[in-house]
Design an enzyme around this catalytic site. Structure first.
Site, short mmCIF file in Angstrom:
data_model
loop_
_atom_site.label_atom_id
_atom_site.label_comp_id
_atom_site.label_asym_id
_atom_site.label_seq_id
_atom_site.Cartn_x
_atom_site.Cartn_y
_atom_site.Cartn_z
N PHE A 154 0.80 -1.23 0.00
CA PHE A 154 0.00 0.00 0.00
C PHE A 154 0.83 1.28 0.00
O PHE A 154 0.34 2.34 -0.36
CB PHE A 154 -0.95 0.03 1.22
N LYS A 178 -1.12 -7.38 -8.98
CA LYS A 178 -2.12 -7.48 -7.91
C LYS A 178 -1.88 -6.29 -6.99
O LYS A 178 -0.95 -6.28 -6.20
CB LYS A 178 -1.93 -8.81 -7.16
N GLU A 181 -5.12 -3.93 -1.83
CA GLU A 181 -6.56 -3.69 -1.81
C GLU A 181 -6.90 -2.38 -1.09
O GLU A 181 -8.02 -1.88 -1.24
CB GLU A 181 -7.32 -4.87 -1.18
N SER A 231 5.21 -7.00 3.52
CA SER A 231 5.77 -7.33 4.84
C SER A 231 6.56 -8.63 4.77
O SER A 231 6.34 -9.47 3.89
CB SER A 231 4.63 -7.46 5.84
N CYS A 286 9.84 1.44 3.68
CA CYS A 286 10.73 0.36 4.11
C CYS A 286 12.15 0.86 4.30
O CYS A 286 12.99 0.14 4.79
CB CYS A 286 10.69 -0.78 3.10
N GLU A 380 9.12 -3.65 13.19
CA GLU A 380 8.86 -2.59 12.23
C GLU A 380 7.62 -1.83 12.70
O GLU A 380 6.55 -2.42 12.85
CB GLU A 380 8.61 -3.19 10.84
#
Ligand code: NAD
Length: 489
Positions: A154, A178, A181, A231, A286, A380
Protein backbone atom coordinates in the site's frame (compact mmCIF):
# COMPACT_ATOMS: atom_id res chain seq x y z
CA UNK A 1 -26.15 7.54 -0.04
CA UNK A 2 -23.96 9.82 -2.14
CA UNK A 3 -22.27 8.23 -5.17
CA UNK A 4 -18.70 7.17 -4.45
CA UNK A 5 -16.14 9.55 -5.87
CA UNK A 6 -14.20 6.84 -7.71
CA UNK A 7 -17.09 4.42 -8.29
CA UNK A 8 -16.53 0.68 -8.47
CA UNK A 9 -13.15 -0.75 -9.48
CA UNK A 10 -13.12 -4.12 -11.23
CA UNK A 11 -10.36 -6.16 -12.89
CA UNK A 12 -8.48 -5.13 -16.03
CA UNK A 13 -8.09 -8.07 -18.35
CA UNK A 14 -7.04 -8.01 -22.00
CA UNK A 15 -7.31 -4.21 -22.11
CA UNK A 16 -10.90 -4.07 -20.79
CA UNK A 17 -12.44 -3.42 -17.37
CA UNK A 18 -14.50 -6.50 -16.59
CA UNK A 19 -18.07 -6.59 -15.29
CA UNK A 20 -18.42 -7.73 -11.69
CA UNK A 21 -19.99 -11.17 -11.27
CA UNK A 22 -23.40 -11.21 -9.56
CA UNK A 23 -21.90 -13.03 -6.55
CA UNK A 24 -18.78 -10.79 -6.42
CA UNK A 25 -17.22 -9.86 -3.08
CA UNK A 26 -16.75 -6.10 -2.54
CA UNK A 27 -14.66 -4.09 -0.09
CA UNK A 28 -14.64 -0.36 0.61
CA UNK A 29 -11.66 1.84 -0.23
CA UNK A 30 -11.21 4.66 2.30
CA UNK A 31 -9.20 7.85 2.16
CA UNK A 32 -6.89 7.97 5.21
CA UNK A 33 -7.08 11.78 5.02
CA UNK A 34 -10.59 11.79 6.50
CA UNK A 35 -11.80 8.19 6.68
CA UNK A 36 -14.30 8.73 3.84
CA UNK A 37 -15.25 5.76 1.62
CA UNK A 38 -14.14 6.81 -1.87
CA UNK A 39 -14.58 3.65 -3.93
CA UNK A 40 -15.70 0.06 -3.93
CA UNK A 41 -13.34 -2.68 -4.98
CA UNK A 42 -14.46 -5.92 -6.56
CA UNK A 43 -12.31 -8.74 -5.23
CA UNK A 44 -11.07 -10.98 -8.01
CA UNK A 45 -11.42 -14.75 -8.01
CA UNK A 46 -9.33 -17.66 -9.28
CA UNK A 47 -11.52 -17.57 -12.40
CA UNK A 48 -10.57 -13.92 -13.02
CA UNK A 49 -6.92 -14.84 -12.62
CA UNK A 50 -7.32 -17.65 -15.18
CA UNK A 51 -8.83 -15.15 -17.64
CA UNK A 52 -5.99 -12.66 -17.02
CA UNK A 53 -3.32 -15.33 -17.51
CA UNK A 54 -5.01 -16.47 -20.73
CA UNK A 55 -5.11 -12.87 -22.03
CA UNK A 56 -1.46 -12.37 -21.09
CA UNK A 57 -0.45 -15.62 -22.82
CA UNK A 58 -2.26 -14.58 -25.98
CA UNK A 59 -0.55 -11.16 -25.93
CA UNK A 60 2.86 -12.72 -25.29
CA UNK A 61 2.75 -14.56 -28.64
CA UNK A 62 3.26 -11.18 -30.30
CA UNK A 63 4.81 -8.91 -27.60
CA UNK A 64 7.58 -11.38 -26.71
CA UNK A 65 8.81 -11.23 -30.32
CA UNK A 66 8.73 -7.44 -30.77
CA UNK A 67 12.36 -6.19 -30.81
CA UNK A 68 13.35 -4.46 -27.56
CA UNK A 69 14.13 -1.20 -29.38
CA UNK A 70 10.53 -1.14 -30.55
CA UNK A 71 9.05 -2.18 -27.19
CA UNK A 72 10.75 0.69 -25.36
CA UNK A 73 9.04 3.21 -27.66
CA UNK A 74 5.89 2.55 -25.60
CA UNK A 75 7.81 3.55 -22.47
CA UNK A 76 9.17 6.77 -23.98
CA UNK A 77 5.50 7.72 -24.53
CA UNK A 78 4.48 6.44 -21.08
CA UNK A 79 7.20 8.61 -19.47
CA UNK A 80 5.82 11.64 -21.29
CA UNK A 81 2.29 10.80 -20.09
CA UNK A 82 3.48 10.46 -16.46
CA UNK A 83 5.03 13.94 -16.79
CA UNK A 84 1.90 15.36 -18.40
CA UNK A 85 -0.43 13.95 -15.71
CA UNK A 86 1.84 14.36 -12.69
CA UNK A 87 -0.55 16.72 -10.89
CA UNK A 88 -3.66 14.51 -11.20
CA UNK A 89 -1.73 11.37 -10.35
CA UNK A 90 -0.21 13.03 -7.28
CA UNK A 91 -3.64 14.11 -6.04
CA UNK A 92 -5.00 10.60 -6.54
CA UNK A 93 -2.11 9.05 -4.60
CA UNK A 94 -2.59 11.60 -1.84
CA UNK A 95 -6.30 10.79 -1.61
CA UNK A 96 -6.01 7.02 -1.51
CA UNK A 97 -2.78 6.69 0.46
CA UNK A 98 -2.87 9.71 2.79
CA UNK A 99 0.64 11.00 2.11
CA UNK A 100 1.30 14.68 1.35
CA UNK A 101 0.99 16.08 -2.18
CA UNK A 102 4.77 16.64 -2.37
CA UNK A 103 5.48 13.05 -1.33
CA UNK A 104 2.96 11.78 -3.88
CA UNK A 105 4.58 13.91 -6.58
CA UNK A 106 8.01 12.54 -5.65
CA UNK A 107 6.60 9.04 -6.27
CA UNK A 108 5.68 9.98 -9.82
CA UNK A 109 9.08 11.60 -10.31
CA UNK A 110 10.64 8.33 -9.22
CA UNK A 111 8.31 6.40 -11.57
CA UNK A 112 9.59 8.65 -14.37
CA UNK A 113 13.19 7.83 -13.44
CA UNK A 114 12.37 4.11 -13.41
CA UNK A 115 10.79 4.44 -16.85
CA UNK A 116 13.86 6.29 -18.16
CA UNK A 117 15.93 3.31 -17.08
CA UNK A 118 13.61 0.93 -18.94
CA UNK A 119 14.02 3.10 -22.04
CA UNK A 120 17.77 2.47 -21.85
CA UNK A 121 17.38 -1.33 -21.85
CA UNK A 122 18.35 -1.79 -25.52
CA UNK A 123 21.78 -0.48 -24.51
CA UNK A 124 22.05 -3.02 -21.69
CA UNK A 125 20.62 -6.29 -22.93
CA UNK A 126 22.78 -7.11 -25.92
CA UNK A 127 23.90 -10.72 -26.06
CA UNK A 128 27.45 -11.92 -26.65
CA UNK A 129 29.04 -13.71 -29.56
CA UNK A 130 32.36 -15.52 -29.90
CA UNK A 131 34.07 -18.06 -32.13
CA UNK A 132 34.59 -20.77 -29.50
CA UNK A 133 36.51 -23.15 -31.75
CA UNK A 134 37.52 -23.01 -35.40
CA UNK A 135 34.34 -22.24 -37.40
CA UNK A 136 32.06 -22.68 -34.38
CA UNK A 137 30.25 -19.70 -32.97
CA UNK A 138 28.38 -19.30 -29.68
CA UNK A 139 25.92 -16.51 -29.06
CA UNK A 140 23.75 -15.59 -26.11
CA UNK A 141 20.58 -13.56 -25.90
CA UNK A 142 18.31 -12.54 -23.04
CA UNK A 143 14.77 -13.64 -23.81
CA UNK A 144 11.56 -12.90 -21.86
CA UNK A 145 10.10 -15.43 -19.43
CA UNK A 146 6.46 -15.20 -20.57
CA UNK A 147 3.67 -14.30 -18.14
CA UNK A 148 4.91 -12.84 -14.85
CA UNK A 149 3.19 -11.48 -11.73
CA UNK A 150 3.83 -8.46 -9.52
CA UNK A 151 2.24 -8.22 -6.07
CA UNK A 152 2.55 -4.79 -4.47
CA UNK A 153 1.99 -3.07 -1.07
CA UNK A 154 0.00 0.00 0.00
CA UNK A 155 2.77 2.46 0.83
CA UNK A 156 3.78 3.47 -2.71
CA UNK A 157 0.76 3.15 -5.04
CA UNK A 158 2.80 4.34 -8.06
CA UNK A 159 6.50 3.89 -7.32
CA UNK A 160 6.56 0.22 -6.31
CA UNK A 161 4.39 -0.93 -9.26
CA UNK A 162 6.80 1.00 -11.48
CA UNK A 163 9.74 -0.89 -9.98
CA UNK A 164 8.44 -3.83 -12.01
CA UNK A 165 6.11 -2.66 -14.84
CA UNK A 166 8.51 -0.82 -17.22
CA UNK A 167 11.44 -3.25 -16.91
CA UNK A 168 9.43 -6.49 -17.00
CA UNK A 169 7.33 -5.36 -19.98
CA UNK A 170 10.14 -3.67 -21.94
CA UNK A 171 12.03 -6.95 -21.61
CA UNK A 172 9.15 -8.68 -23.40
CA UNK A 173 7.09 -10.20 -20.59
CA UNK A 174 3.34 -9.87 -20.06
CA UNK A 175 2.17 -9.08 -16.54
CA UNK A 176 -0.59 -9.65 -14.03
CA UNK A 177 -0.36 -7.08 -11.24
CA UNK A 178 -2.12 -7.48 -7.91
CA UNK A 179 -2.53 -4.04 -6.29
CA UNK A 180 -2.85 -3.52 -2.57
CA UNK A 181 -6.56 -3.69 -1.81
CA UNK A 182 -6.19 -0.51 0.27
CA UNK A 183 -4.87 1.62 -2.66
CA UNK A 184 -6.15 0.19 -5.98
CA UNK A 185 -7.00 3.52 -7.69
CA UNK A 186 -3.61 4.76 -8.92
CA UNK A 187 -3.14 1.58 -10.94
CA UNK A 188 -6.45 2.26 -12.71
CA UNK A 189 -4.91 5.46 -14.06
CA UNK A 190 -1.61 3.76 -14.83
CA UNK A 191 -3.43 1.11 -16.91
CA UNK A 192 -5.07 3.91 -18.92
CA UNK A 193 -1.74 5.68 -19.48
CA UNK A 194 -0.04 2.46 -20.61
CA UNK A 195 -2.87 1.91 -23.09
CA UNK A 196 -2.61 5.50 -24.33
CA UNK A 197 1.15 4.99 -24.72
CA UNK A 198 0.41 2.17 -27.16
CA UNK A 199 0.87 -0.94 -25.03
CA UNK A 200 -1.04 -3.76 -26.74
CA UNK A 201 -4.05 -5.18 -24.86
CA UNK A 202 -3.26 -8.16 -22.66
CA UNK A 203 0.38 -7.21 -22.01
CA UNK A 204 -0.65 -5.57 -18.72
CA UNK A 205 -3.51 -6.92 -16.60
CA UNK A 206 -4.81 -6.12 -13.12
CA UNK A 207 -6.45 -8.65 -10.82
CA UNK A 208 -7.61 -7.16 -7.54
CA UNK A 209 -7.98 -9.05 -4.31
CA UNK A 210 -6.23 -10.18 -1.18
CA UNK A 211 -4.75 -13.41 0.15
CA UNK A 212 -6.90 -15.66 -2.06
CA UNK A 213 -5.57 -14.10 -5.29
CA UNK A 214 -1.99 -14.03 -4.03
CA UNK A 215 -2.15 -17.75 -3.28
CA UNK A 216 -3.70 -18.43 -6.69
CA UNK A 217 -0.86 -16.47 -8.36
CA UNK A 218 1.81 -18.44 -6.48
CA UNK A 219 0.40 -21.76 -7.68
CA UNK A 220 -0.81 -20.81 -11.18
CA UNK A 221 0.81 -23.06 -13.81
CA UNK A 222 0.68 -20.29 -16.44
CA UNK A 223 2.81 -17.82 -14.44
CA UNK A 224 6.60 -18.12 -14.75
CA UNK A 225 7.85 -15.63 -12.15
CA UNK A 226 6.47 -13.77 -9.13
CA UNK A 227 7.80 -10.54 -7.68
CA UNK A 228 6.46 -9.41 -4.33
CA UNK A 229 6.91 -6.31 -2.18
CA UNK A 230 5.31 -6.14 1.27
CA UNK A 231 5.77 -7.33 4.84
CA UNK A 232 8.29 -10.02 5.75
CA UNK A 233 5.58 -12.38 6.98
CA UNK A 234 3.84 -12.39 3.59
CA UNK A 235 7.13 -12.21 1.62
CA UNK A 236 8.19 -15.50 3.21
CA UNK A 237 4.84 -17.14 2.35
CA UNK A 238 4.93 -15.90 -1.24
CA UNK A 239 8.54 -17.03 -1.67
CA UNK A 240 7.80 -20.46 -0.21
CA UNK A 241 4.60 -20.97 -2.19
CA UNK A 242 5.98 -19.72 -5.53
CA UNK A 243 9.20 -21.70 -5.37
CA UNK A 244 7.29 -24.80 -4.19
CA UNK A 245 5.47 -24.45 -7.51
CA UNK A 246 8.88 -24.17 -9.24
CA UNK A 247 8.56 -20.48 -10.10
CA UNK A 248 11.25 -17.87 -10.04
CA UNK A 249 10.52 -15.53 -7.10
CA UNK A 250 11.91 -12.33 -5.68
CA UNK A 251 10.10 -11.26 -2.50
CA UNK A 252 11.00 -8.03 -0.70
CA UNK A 253 9.92 -7.78 2.92
CA UNK A 254 9.77 -5.36 5.83
CA UNK A 255 12.58 -3.52 7.55
CA UNK A 256 13.99 -2.04 10.73
CA UNK A 257 16.62 0.46 9.68
CA UNK A 258 19.35 1.57 12.09
CA UNK A 259 21.03 4.96 11.93
CA UNK A 260 24.26 5.08 13.89
CA UNK A 261 25.08 8.58 15.15
CA UNK A 262 28.63 9.33 16.28
CA UNK A 263 29.47 12.26 18.60
CA UNK A 264 31.38 14.04 15.81
CA UNK A 265 28.38 14.05 13.45
CA UNK A 266 27.31 17.42 12.05
CA UNK A 267 24.30 18.27 14.27
CA UNK A 268 22.24 20.20 11.69
CA UNK A 269 22.85 17.72 8.88
CA UNK A 270 22.17 14.73 11.11
CA UNK A 271 19.02 16.16 12.69
CA UNK A 272 17.62 17.26 9.31
CA UNK A 273 18.30 13.96 7.56
CA UNK A 274 17.05 11.73 10.36
CA UNK A 275 13.89 13.78 10.89
CA UNK A 276 13.06 13.66 7.17
CA UNK A 277 13.72 9.92 7.10
CA UNK A 278 11.56 9.06 10.14
CA UNK A 279 8.64 11.29 9.20
CA UNK A 280 8.59 11.10 5.37
CA UNK A 281 5.46 9.27 4.12
CA UNK A 282 4.45 9.22 7.82
CA UNK A 283 7.19 6.68 8.46
CA UNK A 284 5.53 4.21 6.09
CA UNK A 285 8.64 3.50 4.05
CA UNK A 286 10.73 0.36 4.11
CA UNK A 287 13.76 2.70 4.09
CA UNK A 288 12.55 4.91 6.97
CA UNK A 289 14.78 5.74 9.91
CA UNK A 290 13.34 3.64 12.66
CA UNK A 291 16.06 3.16 15.26
CA UNK A 292 18.74 5.73 15.98
CA UNK A 293 21.73 4.25 17.77
CA UNK A 294 23.40 7.13 19.61
CA UNK A 295 27.06 6.44 20.35
CA UNK A 296 28.61 8.29 23.32
CA UNK A 297 27.94 11.99 23.94
CA UNK A 298 25.22 12.91 21.47
CA UNK A 299 22.75 14.91 23.64
CA UNK A 300 23.36 18.05 21.57
CA UNK A 301 22.41 16.19 18.36
CA UNK A 302 19.30 14.68 19.96
CA UNK A 303 18.19 18.14 21.17
CA UNK A 304 18.58 19.46 17.62
CA UNK A 305 16.67 16.50 16.24
CA UNK A 306 13.71 17.09 18.57
CA UNK A 307 13.71 20.74 17.51
CA UNK A 308 13.58 19.68 13.82
CA UNK A 309 10.93 17.01 14.43
CA UNK A 310 8.73 19.58 16.24
CA UNK A 311 8.44 21.45 12.94
CA UNK A 312 6.68 18.44 11.35
CA UNK A 313 2.98 19.17 11.54
CA UNK A 314 0.26 16.55 10.86
CA UNK A 315 -2.03 17.59 8.01
CA UNK A 316 0.57 20.09 6.78
CA UNK A 317 3.96 18.53 6.10
CA UNK A 318 3.03 15.12 7.58
CA UNK A 319 0.46 12.85 5.97
CA UNK A 320 -1.89 10.34 7.50
CA UNK A 321 -1.13 6.68 8.19
CA UNK A 322 -3.04 4.15 6.15
CA UNK A 323 -5.85 3.09 8.52
CA UNK A 324 -7.33 3.43 11.99
CA UNK A 325 -5.81 0.01 12.84
CA UNK A 326 -2.37 1.29 11.80
CA UNK A 327 -2.82 4.39 14.01
CA UNK A 328 -3.81 2.21 16.97
CA UNK A 329 -0.92 -0.20 16.40
CA UNK A 330 1.68 2.61 16.18
CA UNK A 331 0.37 4.40 19.28
CA UNK A 332 0.31 1.04 21.10
CA UNK A 333 4.06 0.60 20.50
CA UNK A 334 4.76 4.08 21.91
CA UNK A 335 2.66 3.49 25.03
CA UNK A 336 4.24 0.08 25.65
CA UNK A 337 7.78 1.54 25.44
CA UNK A 338 6.76 4.35 27.82
CA UNK A 339 5.39 1.82 30.32
CA UNK A 340 8.67 -0.11 30.06
CA UNK A 341 10.71 2.98 31.05
CA UNK A 342 11.53 4.76 27.77
CA UNK A 343 11.34 8.56 27.75
CA UNK A 344 9.04 10.31 25.26
CA UNK A 345 10.80 13.44 23.97
CA UNK A 346 8.10 14.26 21.41
CA UNK A 347 4.67 12.67 21.58
CA UNK A 348 2.53 12.23 18.46
CA UNK A 349 -0.28 10.22 20.03
CA UNK A 350 -3.93 11.36 19.98
CA UNK A 351 -3.44 13.89 17.23
CA UNK A 352 -6.52 15.39 15.60
CA UNK A 353 -6.23 17.54 12.47
CA UNK A 354 -8.82 20.31 12.29
CA UNK A 355 -11.11 19.80 9.31
CA UNK A 356 -9.89 16.18 8.99
CA UNK A 357 -11.24 14.82 12.26
CA UNK A 358 -11.91 11.40 10.67
CA UNK A 359 -8.31 11.12 9.37
CA UNK A 360 -5.71 8.69 10.67
CA UNK A 361 -2.91 10.95 11.85
CA UNK A 362 0.02 10.22 14.16
CA UNK A 363 2.32 13.12 14.98
CA UNK A 364 6.13 12.91 14.88
CA UNK A 365 7.33 10.95 17.90
CA UNK A 366 10.83 10.67 19.39
CA UNK A 367 11.40 8.14 22.16
CA UNK A 368 14.71 8.11 24.04
CA UNK A 369 16.34 5.46 26.25
CA UNK A 370 14.71 2.63 24.35
CA UNK A 371 16.41 -0.65 25.18
CA UNK A 372 17.20 -3.44 22.72
CA UNK A 373 14.65 -5.82 24.28
CA UNK A 374 11.65 -3.49 23.71
CA UNK A 375 9.28 -4.12 20.81
CA UNK A 376 9.83 -0.49 19.73
CA UNK A 377 13.50 -1.35 19.18
CA UNK A 378 12.95 -4.66 17.42
CA UNK A 379 9.80 -4.52 15.33
CA UNK A 380 8.86 -2.59 12.23
CA UNK A 381 6.61 0.25 13.49
CA UNK A 382 5.73 1.80 10.09
CA UNK A 383 4.79 5.16 11.57
CA UNK A 384 6.56 8.52 12.20
CA UNK A 385 8.33 7.22 15.29
CA UNK A 386 12.04 7.29 16.07
CA UNK A 387 13.40 5.02 18.81
CA UNK A 388 16.73 6.17 20.27
CA UNK A 389 18.99 3.50 21.73
CA UNK A 390 22.07 4.61 23.66
CA UNK A 391 25.47 2.89 23.67
CA UNK A 392 29.14 3.72 24.24
CA UNK A 393 31.09 2.36 21.29
CA UNK A 394 30.67 1.89 17.56
CA UNK A 395 31.05 -1.87 18.03
CA UNK A 396 28.15 -1.90 20.49
CA UNK A 397 26.09 0.05 17.95
CA UNK A 398 27.01 -2.39 15.19
CA UNK A 399 26.08 -5.33 17.44
CA UNK A 400 22.58 -3.81 17.83
CA UNK A 401 22.28 -3.32 14.06
CA UNK A 402 23.65 -6.77 13.24
CA UNK A 403 21.22 -8.46 15.68
CA UNK A 404 18.20 -7.31 13.68
CA UNK A 405 16.72 -10.07 11.49
CA UNK A 406 16.02 -7.43 8.81
CA UNK A 407 18.63 -5.91 6.50
CA UNK A 408 17.22 -3.22 4.23
CA UNK A 409 19.14 -0.07 5.17
CA UNK A 410 21.70 1.21 7.66
CA UNK A 411 23.36 4.60 7.88
CA UNK A 412 26.15 6.23 9.82
CA UNK A 413 26.41 9.92 10.67
CA UNK A 414 29.98 11.03 11.28
CA UNK A 415 32.70 13.33 9.97
CA UNK A 416 35.28 10.55 10.15
CA UNK A 417 36.01 8.66 6.93
CA UNK A 418 37.54 5.79 8.89
CA UNK A 419 34.43 5.30 11.03
CA UNK A 420 32.17 5.59 7.99
CA UNK A 421 34.20 2.96 6.16
CA UNK A 422 34.16 0.64 9.19
CA UNK A 423 30.37 0.87 9.62
CA UNK A 424 29.71 0.48 5.87
CA UNK A 425 31.74 -2.71 5.90
CA UNK A 426 30.25 -4.24 9.07
CA UNK A 427 26.58 -3.25 8.74
CA UNK A 428 24.36 -6.20 7.83
CA UNK A 429 22.17 -4.36 5.32
CA UNK A 430 21.87 -4.32 1.54
CA UNK A 431 21.74 -0.51 1.30
CA UNK A 432 24.14 1.55 3.40
CA UNK A 433 24.34 5.33 3.77
CA UNK A 434 26.94 7.77 5.04
CA UNK A 435 25.29 10.97 6.33
CA UNK A 436 22.13 9.97 4.39
CA UNK A 437 18.77 9.34 6.04
CA UNK A 438 17.23 7.33 3.19
CA UNK A 439 20.03 5.53 1.32
CA UNK A 440 17.96 4.48 -1.72
CA UNK A 441 20.23 3.80 -4.70
CA UNK A 442 19.16 5.74 -7.79
CA UNK A 443 18.95 4.20 -11.28
CA UNK A 444 20.94 2.47 -12.74
CA UNK A 445 21.93 1.14 -9.30
CA UNK A 446 19.55 -1.47 -7.98
CA UNK A 447 17.24 -1.61 -4.97
CA UNK A 448 17.22 -4.56 -2.58
CA UNK A 449 17.92 -5.45 1.02
CA UNK A 450 19.42 -8.49 2.73
CA UNK A 451 18.35 -11.02 5.34
CA UNK A 452 14.62 -11.01 6.17
CA UNK A 453 14.13 -7.91 3.99
CA UNK A 454 14.55 -9.89 0.77
CA UNK A 455 14.07 -13.50 -0.29
CA UNK A 456 15.45 -14.64 -3.64
CA UNK A 457 18.47 -13.68 -5.70
CA UNK A 458 19.29 -10.22 -7.10
CA UNK A 459 17.53 -6.89 -6.74
CA UNK A 460 14.19 -5.63 -8.02
CA UNK A 461 15.29 -2.56 -10.01
CA UNK A 462 18.22 -1.37 -12.12
CA UNK A 463 20.60 -3.65 -13.96
CA UNK A 464 20.06 -6.46 -11.45
CA UNK A 465 16.40 -6.79 -12.44
CA UNK A 466 17.36 -7.75 -16.00
CA UNK A 467 18.47 -11.17 -14.75
CA UNK A 468 15.19 -11.67 -12.94
CA UNK A 469 12.93 -10.83 -15.89
CA UNK A 470 14.83 -12.74 -18.59
CA UNK A 471 16.37 -16.13 -19.27
CA UNK A 472 19.52 -16.73 -21.27
CA UNK A 473 19.42 -18.57 -24.58
CA UNK A 474 22.75 -19.97 -25.79
CA UNK A 475 23.02 -20.91 -29.48
CA UNK A 476 26.03 -22.74 -30.94
CA UNK A 477 26.38 -22.59 -34.74
CA UNK A 478 28.55 -24.32 -37.30
CA UNK A 479 28.08 -23.65 -41.03
CA UNK A 480 31.33 -24.73 -42.63
CA UNK A 481 31.68 -28.52 -43.18
CA UNK A 482 35.50 -28.35 -42.86
CA UNK A 483 35.16 -27.21 -39.24
CA UNK A 484 35.28 -30.90 -38.30
CA UNK A 485 33.80 -32.83 -35.39
CA UNK A 486 35.42 -33.29 -32.01
CA UNK A 487 34.26 -34.26 -28.50
CA UNK A 488 32.89 -30.76 -27.98
CA UNK A 489 30.79 -30.43 -31.10
P1 NAD B 1 1.44 -6.63 3.22
O1 NAD B 1 2.47 -7.71 3.31
O2 NAD B 1 0.35 -6.64 4.22
O3 NAD B 1 0.71 -6.68 1.79
C1 NAD B 1 1.47 -6.75 0.60
C2 NAD B 1 0.64 -7.48 -0.45
O4 NAD B 1 0.39 -8.81 0.00
C3 NAD B 1 -0.71 -6.83 -0.70
O5 NAD B 1 -0.97 -6.83 -2.08
C4 NAD B 1 -1.68 -7.71 0.08
O6 NAD B 1 -2.95 -7.80 -0.53
C5 NAD B 1 -1.02 -9.07 0.08
N1 NAD B 1 -1.26 -9.85 1.31
C6 NAD B 1 -1.49 -9.35 2.56
N2 NAD B 1 -1.63 -10.37 3.45
C7 NAD B 1 -1.48 -11.52 2.74
C8 NAD B 1 -1.50 -12.92 3.10
N3 NAD B 1 -1.70 -13.31 4.33
N4 NAD B 1 -1.29 -13.82 2.12
C9 NAD B 1 -1.08 -13.43 0.86
N5 NAD B 1 -1.05 -12.13 0.46
C10 NAD B 1 -1.25 -11.18 1.39
O7 NAD B 1 2.22 -5.25 3.19
P2 NAD B 1 1.58 -3.79 3.23
O8 NAD B 1 1.02 -3.55 4.59
O9 NAD B 1 0.73 -3.55 2.05
O10 NAD B 1 2.91 -2.91 3.02
C11 NAD B 1 3.77 -2.55 4.06
C12 NAD B 1 4.93 -3.50 4.16
O11 NAD B 1 5.64 -3.55 2.91
C13 NAD B 1 5.96 -3.07 5.19
O12 NAD B 1 6.39 -4.20 5.90
C14 NAD B 1 7.09 -2.50 4.34
O13 NAD B 1 8.36 -2.53 4.95
C15 NAD B 1 7.03 -3.39 3.16
N6 NAD B 1 7.68 -2.79 2.00
C16 NAD B 1 8.90 -3.27 1.67
C17 NAD B 1 9.60 -2.70 0.63
C18 NAD B 1 10.96 -3.20 0.27
O14 NAD B 1 11.50 -2.76 -0.71
N7 NAD B 1 11.56 -4.11 1.01
C19 NAD B 1 9.02 -1.66 -0.10
C20 NAD B 1 7.75 -1.20 0.25
C21 NAD B 1 7.09 -1.79 1.32
Amino acid sequence: MQPLHYGTVTNYIGGQWTNAATDARYINVESPLDGRVIAQLVMGTAKDLDAAVAAAHAAFQHWGKVPVKERVQVFFRYKYLLEKHIDGLSRLIQTENGKTYDEAKAEIEKAIELTEFACSLPQLVQGEVMEVSRGVECRTEKVPLGVVASIVPFNFPAMVPNWTIPNALALGNCMIIKPSETVPLTLVRIAALLKEAGLPDGVFNIVNGDREIVEAICSHPGIEAVSFVGSTKVAKLVYQQSTAHLKRCLALGGAKNHLLVMPDANPAMTAGNITASMSGCAGQRCMAASAMVAVGETDHIIARLVEEASKIVPGKNLGAVISSQAKQRIEGYITEAEQQGAKILLDGRNVVVAGHEGGYYVGPTVVDFVTADMALAKEEIFGPVLAILRCNTVDEALAIENASPYGNAASVFTQSGGVARYVAEKASAGMVGVNIGVPVPREPFSFGGWNDSRFGVGDITGKSSIEFWTKLKKTTVKWNPEAGVNWMS
